[in-house]
Scaffold this motif. Structure first.
Motif, PDB file in Angstrom:
ATOM      1  N   PHE A 212       0.848  -1.197   0.000  1.00 20.44           N
ATOM      2  CA  PHE A 212       0.000   0.000   0.000  1.00 20.44           C
ATOM      3  C   PHE A 212       0.880   1.242   0.000  1.00 20.44           C
ATOM      4  CE2 PHE A 212       0.424  -1.471   4.394  1.00 20.44           C
ATOM      5  CZ  PHE A 212       0.794  -0.329   5.091  1.00 20.44           C
ATOM      6  N   ASP A 213       0.359   2.299  -0.610  1.00 20.72           N
ATOM      7  CA  ASP A 213       1.091   3.553  -0.753  1.00 20.72           C
ATOM      8  C   ASP A 213       1.013   4.342   0.559  1.00 20.72           C
ATOM      9  OD1 ASP A 213       1.182   6.613  -1.531  1.00 20.72           O
ATOM     10  OD2 ASP A 213       2.118   5.522  -3.189  1.00 20.72           O
ATOM     11  N   LEU A 214       2.159   4.829   1.055  1.00 22.20           N
ATOM     12  CA  LEU A 214       2.183   5.540   2.320  1.00 22.20           C
ATOM     13  C   LEU A 214       1.655   6.966   2.201  1.00 22.20           C
ATOM     14  CD1 LEU A 214       5.593   4.383   3.861  1.00 22.20           C
ATOM     15  CD2 LEU A 214       3.304   3.405   4.158  1.00 22.20           C
ATOM     16  N   ALA A 215       1.571   7.494   0.994  1.00 22.22           N
ATOM     17  CA  ALA A 215       1.025   8.842   0.800  1.00 22.22           C
ATOM     18  C   ALA A 215      -0.498   8.810   0.664  1.00 22.22           C
ATOM     19  CB  ALA A 215       1.653   9.492  -0.423  1.00 22.22           C
ATOM     20  N   THR A 216      -0.987   7.918  -0.195  1.00 21.72           N
ATOM     21  CA  THR A 216      -2.433   7.847  -0.428  1.00 21.72           C
ATOM     22  C   THR A 216      -3.139   6.908   0.540  1.00 21.72           C
ATOM     23  OG1 THR A 216      -2.245   6.017  -1.998  1.00 21.72           O
ATOM     24  CG2 THR A 216      -2.027   8.253  -2.874  1.00 21.72           C
ATOM     25  N   LEU A 217      -2.384   6.003   1.162  1.00 22.61           N
ATOM     26  CA  LEU A 217      -2.918   4.981   2.069  1.00 22.61           C
ATOM     27  C   LEU A 217      -3.935   4.089   1.360  1.00 22.61           C
ATOM     28  CD1 LEU A 217      -3.234   7.074   5.365  1.00 22.61           C
ATOM     29  CD2 LEU A 217      -1.361   5.574   4.623  1.00 22.61           C
ATOM     30  N   LEU A 218      -3.580   3.737   0.109  1.00 21.22           N
ATOM     31  CA  LEU A 218      -4.403   2.845  -0.697  1.00 21.22           C
ATOM     32  C   LEU A 218      -3.575   1.644  -1.140  1.00 21.22           C
ATOM     33  CD1 LEU A 218      -6.219   5.446  -2.990  1.00 21.22           C
ATOM     34  CD2 LEU A 218      -7.194   4.226  -1.028  1.00 21.22           C
ATOM     35  N   PRO A 219      -4.211   0.461  -1.262  1.00 23.46           N
ATOM     36  CA  PRO A 219      -3.480  -0.715  -1.756  1.00 23.46           C
ATOM     37  C   PRO A 219      -2.970  -0.488  -3.171  1.00 23.46           C
ATOM     38  CG  PRO A 219      -5.597  -1.339  -0.796  1.00 23.46           C
ATOM     39  CD  PRO A 219      -5.613   0.148  -0.920  1.00 23.46           C
ATOM     40  N   THR A 220      -1.766  -1.035  -3.455  1.00 25.14           N
ATOM     41  CA  THR A 220      -1.169  -0.860  -4.783  1.00 25.14           C
ATOM     42  C   THR A 220      -0.824  -2.173  -5.469  1.00 25.14           C
ATOM     43  OG1 THR A 220       1.054  -0.676  -3.823  1.00 25.14           O
ATOM     44  CG2 THR A 220      -0.180   1.381  -4.137  1.00 25.14           C
ATOM     45  N   GLY A 221      -0.968  -3.293  -4.790  1.00 28.04           N
ATOM     46  CA  GLY A 221      -0.646  -4.567  -5.429  1.00 28.04           C
ATOM     47  C   GLY A 221      -0.447  -5.656  -4.409  1.00 28.04           C
ATOM     48  N   SER A 222      -0.224  -6.874  -4.906  1.00 28.05           N
ATOM     49  CA  SER A 222       0.009  -8.017  -4.020  1.00 28.05           C
ATOM     50  C   SER A 222       0.906  -9.023  -4.721  1.00 28.05           C
ATOM     51  CB  SER A 222      -1.310  -8.665  -3.614  1.00 28.05           C
ATOM     52  OG  SER A 222      -1.969  -9.218  -4.732  1.00 28.05           O
ATOM     53  N   VAL A 223       1.456  -9.950  -3.943  1.00 30.38           N
ATOM     54  CA  VAL A 223       2.294 -11.009  -4.491  1.00 30.38           C
ATOM     55  C   VAL A 223       2.138 -12.247  -3.618  1.00 30.38           C
ATOM     56  CG1 VAL A 223       4.316 -10.219  -3.180  1.00 30.38           C
ATOM     57  CG2 VAL A 223       4.634 -11.659  -5.193  1.00 30.38           C
ATOM     58  N   GLU A 224       2.076 -13.411  -4.241  1.00 35.33           N
ATOM     59  CA  GLU A 224       2.018 -14.658  -3.495  1.00 35.33           C
ATOM     60  C   GLU A 224       3.411 -15.021  -2.987  1.00 35.33           C
ATOM     61  OE1 GLU A 224       0.236 -17.779  -5.721  1.00 35.33           O
ATOM     62  OE2 GLU A 224      -1.714 -16.782  -5.893  1.00 35.33           O
ATOM     63  N   VAL A 225       3.462 -15.477  -1.726  1.00 32.79           N
ATOM     64  CA  VAL A 225       4.726 -15.928  -1.148  1.00 32.79           C
ATOM     65  C   VAL A 225       4.528 -17.381  -0.689  1.00 32.79           C
ATOM     66  CG1 VAL A 225       5.702 -13.677  -0.602  1.00 32.79           C
ATOM     67  CG2 VAL A 225       4.097 -14.723   0.996  1.00 32.79           C
ATOM     68  N   GLY A 226       5.035 -17.753   0.468  1.00 34.35           N
ATOM     69  CA  GLY A 226       4.859 -19.113   0.950  1.00 34.35           C
ATOM     70  C   GLY A 226       3.564 -19.292   1.721  1.00 34.35           C
ATOM     71  N   SER A 227       3.412 -20.461   2.322  1.00 31.20           N
ATOM     72  CA  SER A 227       2.201 -20.777   3.072  1.00 31.20           C
ATOM     73  C   SER A 227       2.276 -20.198   4.487  1.00 31.20           C
ATOM     74  CB  SER A 227       2.019 -22.290   3.142  1.00 31.20           C
ATOM     75  OG  SER A 227       0.877 -22.632   3.875  1.00 31.20           O
ATOM     76  N   MET A 228       1.246 -19.460   4.862  1.00 28.64           N
ATOM     77  CA  MET A 228       1.129 -18.815   6.172  1.00 28.64           C
ATOM     78  C   MET A 228       2.321 -17.902   6.481  1.00 28.64           C
ATOM     79  SD  MET A 228      -0.841 -21.594   8.561  1.00 28.64           S
ATOM     80  CE  MET A 228      -1.508 -20.306   9.611  1.00 28.64           C
ATOM     81  N   PRO A 229       2.510 -16.853   5.676  1.00 29.03           N
ATOM     82  CA  PRO A 229       3.580 -15.894   5.958  1.00 29.03           C
ATOM     83  C   PRO A 229       3.270 -15.104   7.231  1.00 29.03           C
ATOM     84  CG  PRO A 229       2.160 -15.058   4.228  1.00 29.03           C
ATOM     85  CD  PRO A 229       1.711 -16.459   4.506  1.00 29.03           C
ATOM     86  N   GLU A 230       4.285 -14.932   8.054  1.00 30.54           N
ATOM     87  CA  GLU A 230       4.087 -14.206   9.311  1.00 30.54           C
ATOM     88  C   GLU A 230       5.059 -13.040   9.425  1.00 30.54           C
ATOM     89  OE1 GLU A 230       3.693 -16.751  12.724  1.00 30.54           O
ATOM     90  OE2 GLU A 230       1.805 -17.577  11.966  1.00 30.54           O
ATOM     91  N   GLY A 231       6.293 -13.275   9.905  1.00 33.65           N
ATOM     92  CA  GLY A 231       7.226 -12.168  10.063  1.00 33.65           C
ATOM     93  C   GLY A 231       7.673 -11.589   8.740  1.00 33.65           C
ATOM     94  N   ILE A 232       7.875 -10.277   8.730  1.00 30.08           N
ATOM     95  CA  ILE A 232       8.393  -9.588   7.539  1.00 30.08           C
ATOM     96  C   ILE A 232       9.263  -8.430   8.001  1.00 30.08           C
ATOM     97  CG2 ILE A 232       6.312  -8.150   7.384  1.00 30.08           C
ATOM     98  CD1 ILE A 232       6.738  -8.030   4.351  1.00 30.08           C
ATOM     99  N   GLU A 233      10.359  -8.216   7.268  1.00 30.12           N
ATOM    100  CA  GLU A 233      11.221  -7.059   7.530  1.00 30.12           C
ATOM    101  C   GLU A 233      11.893  -6.644   6.237  1.00 30.12           C
ATOM    102  OE1 GLU A 233      14.587  -5.415  10.688  1.00 30.12           O
ATOM    103  OE2 GLU A 233      13.974  -7.518  10.768  1.00 30.12           O
TER     104      GLU A 233
END
Length: 286
Positions: A212-233
């Protein structure tokens, strides 16, 4: 606890920590790692360079969310089963006092100026703001349902909380102490990372990230990752996202600009990495 060399994609060490470790926080200088074990009722303090456990501190309830003050002096631990956050001295391991917050505190974050602790109260559907100088709760902000991970932007002006049950991200203005909006994302959002003018949230039951865009605060896209993603950095240069996939035993490496998966790395059993888990070294990142 697994240590993965991100430059090679290899697991280079495995550190035994009892009690089903879940939460992790790295000190800003990369010297220490702090790991919570809800089932073991403890906080483990590790020397990151030697990959050894320095001491273990017994804490009440179910220690889960953990954050380190920017100066590295204090560690804050949320009691998943209760309604308090315990402050621990990073040098001695002495614990106390307990700071009263809402029910089932989960994610924690400290503002860059070391003045404010932000706490996601899962069962109260609120976020607490704690002034660290007095250790007093100064605001309770209603958000979505079951806020879990919470992230503060580098300027210390906004906090982003992942609302697990309402499938959105709450955006909080810290100066005015109010909710700005809730951004719709994927199924059961868990934690938010920030990079390159965008936010990225792990959707645990969606197997994806939403940007999501930090200026407009609207979603901008998505991507599939692994099963049950939790931590992100995000990496320090903001170009790469690292995602711990709990069910897949993998780490997804995602290009933050193109939102494409660049690599999938093997990890240990059921990786969660709830908190800050990247450590920069002279030889790369872990």
């Amino acid at each position: 606890m697994s240590v993965v060399d991100l430059s090679t994609g290899r697991t280079v060490a495995s550190i035994t920590i009892a009690g089903h470790p879940a939460g992790i926080a790295m000190s800003r200088d990369g010297a220490r790692a702090y790991v919570t074990s809800p089932d073991g009722h403890m906080l483990s303090m590790l020397d990151a360079a030697s990959r050894t456990v320095l001491r273990q501190v017994t804490l009440p309830g179910g220690p889960l969310g953990v954050a380190v003050s920017p100066d590295g002096a204090k560690v804050f631990v949320a009691d998943w089963y209760g309604d308090q956050v315990t402050m621990v001295d990073a040098a001695t391991g002495a614990s106390g006092p307990a700071i009263a917050v809402g029910h089932s505190p989960s994610g924690l974050a400290v503002t860059p100026d070391n003045t404010l602790l932000v706490v996601a109260n899962r069962l109260d559907n609120t976020v607490s703001l704690i002034v660290l100088a007095t250790q007093q709760q100064v605001a309770v902000i209603p958000v979505g349902e079951h806020p879990f991970g919470v992230t503060i932007d580098p300027s210390g002006t906004r906090a982003y909380a992942a609302d697990v049950e309402s499938d959105d991200v709450a955006v909080i203005d810290l100066a005015s102490r109010r909710l700005l909006t809730r951004i719709p994302v994927g199924k059961r959002p868990y934690v938010v990372a920030l990079a390159g003018g965008r936010g990225f949230v792990t959707n645990e039951q969606g197997g994806s990230l939403t940007a999501f865009d930090l200026a407009t605060l609207l979603p901008t896209g998505s991507v599939e990752v692994g099963s049950m993603p939790e931590g992100i950095e995000a990496s320090r240069d903001g170009q790469t996202l690292y995602v711990a996939n709990w069910m897949d035993d993998t780490i997804s490496v995602v290009d933050a600009r193109t939102l494409k998966v660049a690599a999938t790395l093997p990890a240990g059993d059921s990786p969660r990495a709830f908190g800050t888990f990247l450590r920069s070294t002279g030889q790369g990142s872990h």
